[in-house]
Design a protein around this motif. Sequence first.
Motif, PDB file in Angstrom:
ATOM      1  N   SER A 174       0.825  -1.222   0.000  1.00 52.25           N
ATOM      2  CA  SER A 174       0.000   0.000   0.000  1.00 52.25           C
ATOM      3  C   SER A 174       0.857   1.270   0.000  1.00 52.25           C
ATOM      4  N   LEU A 175       2.094   1.180   0.514  1.00 49.47           N
ATOM      5  CA  LEU A 175       2.986   2.352   0.429  1.00 49.47           C
ATOM      6  C   LEU A 175       3.235   2.701  -1.035  1.00 49.47           C
ATOM      7  N   LYS A 176       3.411   1.685  -1.850  1.00 47.26           N
ATOM      8  CA  LYS A 176       3.692   1.910  -3.275  1.00 47.26           C
ATOM      9  C   LYS A 176       2.419   2.277  -4.040  1.00 47.26           C
ATOM     10  N   PHE A 177       1.271   1.773  -3.579  1.00 44.29           N
ATOM     11  CA  PHE A 177       0.007   2.202  -4.196  1.00 44.29           C
ATOM     12  C   PHE A 177      -0.170   3.707  -3.955  1.00 44.29           C
ATOM     13  N   MET A 178       0.069   4.104  -2.704  1.00 49.37           N
ATOM     14  CA  MET A 178      -0.232   5.479  -2.310  1.00 49.37           C
ATOM     15  C   MET A 178       0.818   6.475  -2.814  1.00 49.37           C
ATOM     16  N   LEU A 179       2.091   6.080  -2.758  1.00 49.59           N
ATOM     17  CA  LEU A 179       3.149   7.035  -3.122  1.00 49.59           C
ATOM     18  C   LEU A 179       3.424   7.068  -4.623  1.00 49.59           C
ATOM     19  N   PHE A 180       3.401   5.899  -5.267  1.00 50.54           N
ATOM     20  CA  PHE A 180       3.857   5.834  -6.659  1.00 50.54           C
ATOM     21  C   PHE A 180       2.799   5.310  -7.633  1.00 50.54           C
ATOM     22  N   ASP A 181       1.590   5.117  -7.130  1.00 49.95           N
ATOM     23  CA  ASP A 181       0.499   4.633  -7.989  1.00 49.95           C
ATOM     24  C   ASP A 181       0.832   3.289  -8.650  1.00 49.95           C
ATOM     25  N   ARG A 182       1.557   2.434  -7.946  1.00 47.68           N
ATOM     26  CA  ARG A 182       1.849   1.101  -8.489  1.00 47.68           C
ATOM     27  C   ARG A 182       0.587   0.245  -8.461  1.00 47.68           C
ATOM     28  N   LYS A 183       0.547  -0.734  -9.348  1.00 47.62           N
ATOM     29  CA  LYS A 183      -0.653  -1.568  -9.484  1.00 47.62           C
ATOM     30  C   LYS A 183      -0.358  -2.998  -9.048  1.00 47.62           C
ATOM     31  N   PHE A 184      -1.242  -3.497  -8.231  1.00 45.40           N
ATOM     32  CA  PHE A 184      -1.088  -4.852  -7.678  1.00 45.40           C
ATOM     33  C   PHE A 184      -1.094  -5.902  -8.789  1.00 45.40           C
ATOM     34  N   TRP A 185      -1.865  -5.668  -9.841  1.00 45.84           N
ATOM     35  CA  TRP A 185      -2.040  -6.654 -10.906  1.00 45.84           C
ATOM     36  C   TRP A 185      -0.957  -6.552 -11.986  1.00 45.84           C
ATOM     37  N   ALA A 186      -0.088  -5.529 -11.929  1.00 46.40           N
ATOM     38  CA  ALA A 186       0.955  -5.376 -12.961  1.00 46.40           C
ATOM     39  C   ALA A 186       2.215  -6.160 -12.569  1.00 46.40           C
ATOM     40  N   ILE A 213      -6.037  -0.308  -0.857  1.00 43.27           N
ATOM     41  CA  ILE A 213      -5.815  -1.766  -0.898  1.00 43.27           C
ATOM     42  C   ILE A 213      -7.062  -2.459  -1.443  1.00 43.27           C
ATOM     43  N   GLU A 214      -8.208  -2.058  -0.921  1.00 44.82           N
ATOM     44  CA  GLU A 214      -9.455  -2.689  -1.368  1.00 44.82           C
ATOM     45  C   GLU A 214      -9.688  -2.417  -2.859  1.00 44.82           C
ATOM     46  N   ARG A 215      -9.324  -1.208  -3.298  1.00 48.56           N
ATOM     47  CA  ARG A 215      -9.482  -0.862  -4.714  1.00 48.56           C
ATOM     48  C   ARG A 215      -8.577  -1.742  -5.592  1.00 48.56           C
ATOM     49  N   GLN A 216      -7.329  -1.934  -5.142  1.00 45.67           N
ATOM     50  CA  GLN A 216      -6.388  -2.743  -5.933  1.00 45.67           C
ATOM     51  C   GLN A 216      -6.827  -4.198  -6.006  1.00 45.67           C
ATOM     52  N   VAL A 217      -7.398  -4.690  -4.928  1.00 42.63           N
ATOM     53  CA  VAL A 217      -7.915  -6.060  -4.934  1.00 42.63           C
ATOM     54  C   VAL A 217      -9.092  -6.154  -5.910  1.00 42.63           C
ATOM     55  N   ARG A 218      -9.952  -5.137  -5.874  1.00 43.83           N
ATOM     56  CA  ARG A 218     -11.084  -5.105  -6.816  1.00 43.83           C
ATOM     57  C   ARG A 218     -10.596  -5.090  -8.265  1.00 43.83           C
ATOM     58  N   GLU A 219      -9.633  -4.210  -8.540  1.00 41.39           N
ATOM     59  CA  GLU A 219      -9.105  -4.106  -9.915  1.00 41.39           C
ATOM     60  C   GLU A 219      -8.479  -5.420 -10.367  1.00 41.39           C
ATOM     61  N   THR A 220      -7.746  -6.069  -9.459  1.00 49.82           N
ATOM     62  CA  THR A 220      -7.103  -7.346  -9.798  1.00 49.82           C
ATOM     63  C   THR A 220      -8.179  -8.382 -10.137  1.00 49.82           C
ATOM     64  N   ARG A 221      -9.270  -8.380  -9.385  1.00 50.95           N
ATOM     65  CA  ARG A 221     -10.368  -9.313  -9.675  1.00 50.95           C
ATOM     66  C   ARG A 221     -11.009  -9.010 -11.028  1.00 50.95           C
ATOM     67  N   GLU A 222     -11.126  -7.704 -11.337  1.00 50.70           N
ATOM     68  CA  GLU A 222     -11.699  -7.335 -12.638  1.00 50.70           C
ATOM     69  C   GLU A 222     -10.827  -7.844 -13.782  1.00 50.70           C
ATOM     70  N   LYS A 223      -9.513  -7.781 -13.578  1.00 42.71           N
ATOM     71  CA  LYS A 223      -8.594  -8.171 -14.651  1.00 42.71           C
ATOM     72  C   LYS A 223      -8.344  -9.668 -14.699  1.00 42.71           C
TER      73      LYS A 223
END
Length: 382
Positions: free
Chosen positions: A23-35, A110-120
Motif C-alpha cells: 500500500s505504500l507503493k500504491f499510495m506514493l507511486f500509484d503502483r498496481k497490484f495486478w501489474a 488496498i481494497e481498490r487494488q484487490v477489486r481491480e485485480t479481480r476485474e482483470k
Amino acid sequence: MASSTASVLSRPLGVIDLHTHPSLKFMLFDRKFWAKHITPSGTFPLTLRTDFDALIDGGVSAILCTSYVLEKDWVEDVWPLKFAKKLSKRLGRILDNPPDMMAHEYLDSIERQVRETREKRGDVVEMAGSYLEMRRIIGEGKLAVLHAIEGAHHLNGDLDNLDRFFRRGVCQMIVPHMYPNEAGHCVNAIPTNQPLRKLGCFKEPFDVNAGITEWGRELVNRMFEIGMLVDITHGTLPFRKQVIEMARAHPKKRPVIVSHAGLYKFCPVPVNPNDEEIRMIADTGGVIGLLAMTHWLVKPEKRSCLDIVLASVEHLINVGGEDVVAFGSDFDGFTGVPSDWRSPRDYNRVREALLKKYTATQVEKFLSGNADRVLREGWAKS
Ligand SMILES: [Zn+2]
C-alpha cells in the motif's frame, strides 16, 4: 455450519506473510497490484515487490497488507522531505493530513487494488475480514489480503479509532513505529548506513529506557479485549516486556507477536529480539516473523542471507520451540532485500532450503501454520 468450518480448516496453507507494504507503493507511486514489476536486490524503492503474480508464484496464500502513514516527525527529522512533499502531491497529502483519515485512504487503496485485480484476473484474490473468511479464501485456492496497521499514531490519540479500524477488518497493529507515539517508545530503526544521515538527517533522540504510556496500556488492553493482534516490533526493550507482561495478566489468552525482525543473536541491534524475549513471546503463544532485510538479519551485513535465515529458524527452534517461527518479509517497506530473497517469488527458495533440513509438516508450520495459529487465537476470538 460446523462441517463447512471443519472442511475450511482442513485445507492446506501455503505461505502467510505477516508483514508487507504494497500500500505504500500504491499510495506514493500509484503502483498496481495486478501489474508485473522488476525485483532487483538491495534497496530499490520505486518497484512493487509484493505484486499479485509474485505472491502466487511464491505459493503465498495470505498477506497482512500493512498500512503506514508517515509520522509528522519525519519532516522535522529529515529536512529534504520539506522539498520532496512540495514535489510530490501524493507525499504532501500523506504528511499534511490527519493520520487516522489517511489510514482509511490506505485501506481504501488496498481494497481498490484487490477489486481491480479481480476485474482483470477473475475470482483469484479477496479481502479477508475475519479469520474464517481468510481460511475460506485460502481453501478456495485464492490469495487472501488482510488489513494491518503500523504505528498507534494512526489512532490520532482517539481509542474510538481502534474500533473503527477493527470494524474495517484490521487484524493486527504494530503499536510503536519509527517515532515515539502516544502509546509508547520505539528504538531507532533507520539503518546506520542510511545515506541521508550524511546530510544531517535522523537526529531524533530515542529514549531506549522508556516504555509504554498509560494510554498505551489502555490501548493494548483494548486490543486484547476486542481481538486485534498486538505486535511489539519497533518497541523499546521495556515496552516489549511490558506488553508481554500485560498479555500474561490478561484474562483472555492472547499471543503477542513480532511480525518482522532478525534475531539479536546474529544481528545485535535494539530492534531485534534477544533469547529471553524469544522465550517470552513463545510463552504467550506468539511468533517472530523473520524479515527479508540484509541490515537487520546479520552483522556484518552481506548481500545473500538465506543461510542466516536458516540459522535464524534453527535458533528460534532451539530457544523458543518450533511454534515460534514465522515469516514477515517487510517487502515494499523501503528495505534493502537480500539477493536470494528479493520478492515473494523467493519463498520457493526459502521453502526448498527448509525442506532439506526439516519435515514437510515442520516447514508448513514455519511458513504458515504458526502465523495461522496466532491469527486464529489473536484476531477477534472472544
Ligand atoms: Zn516495520
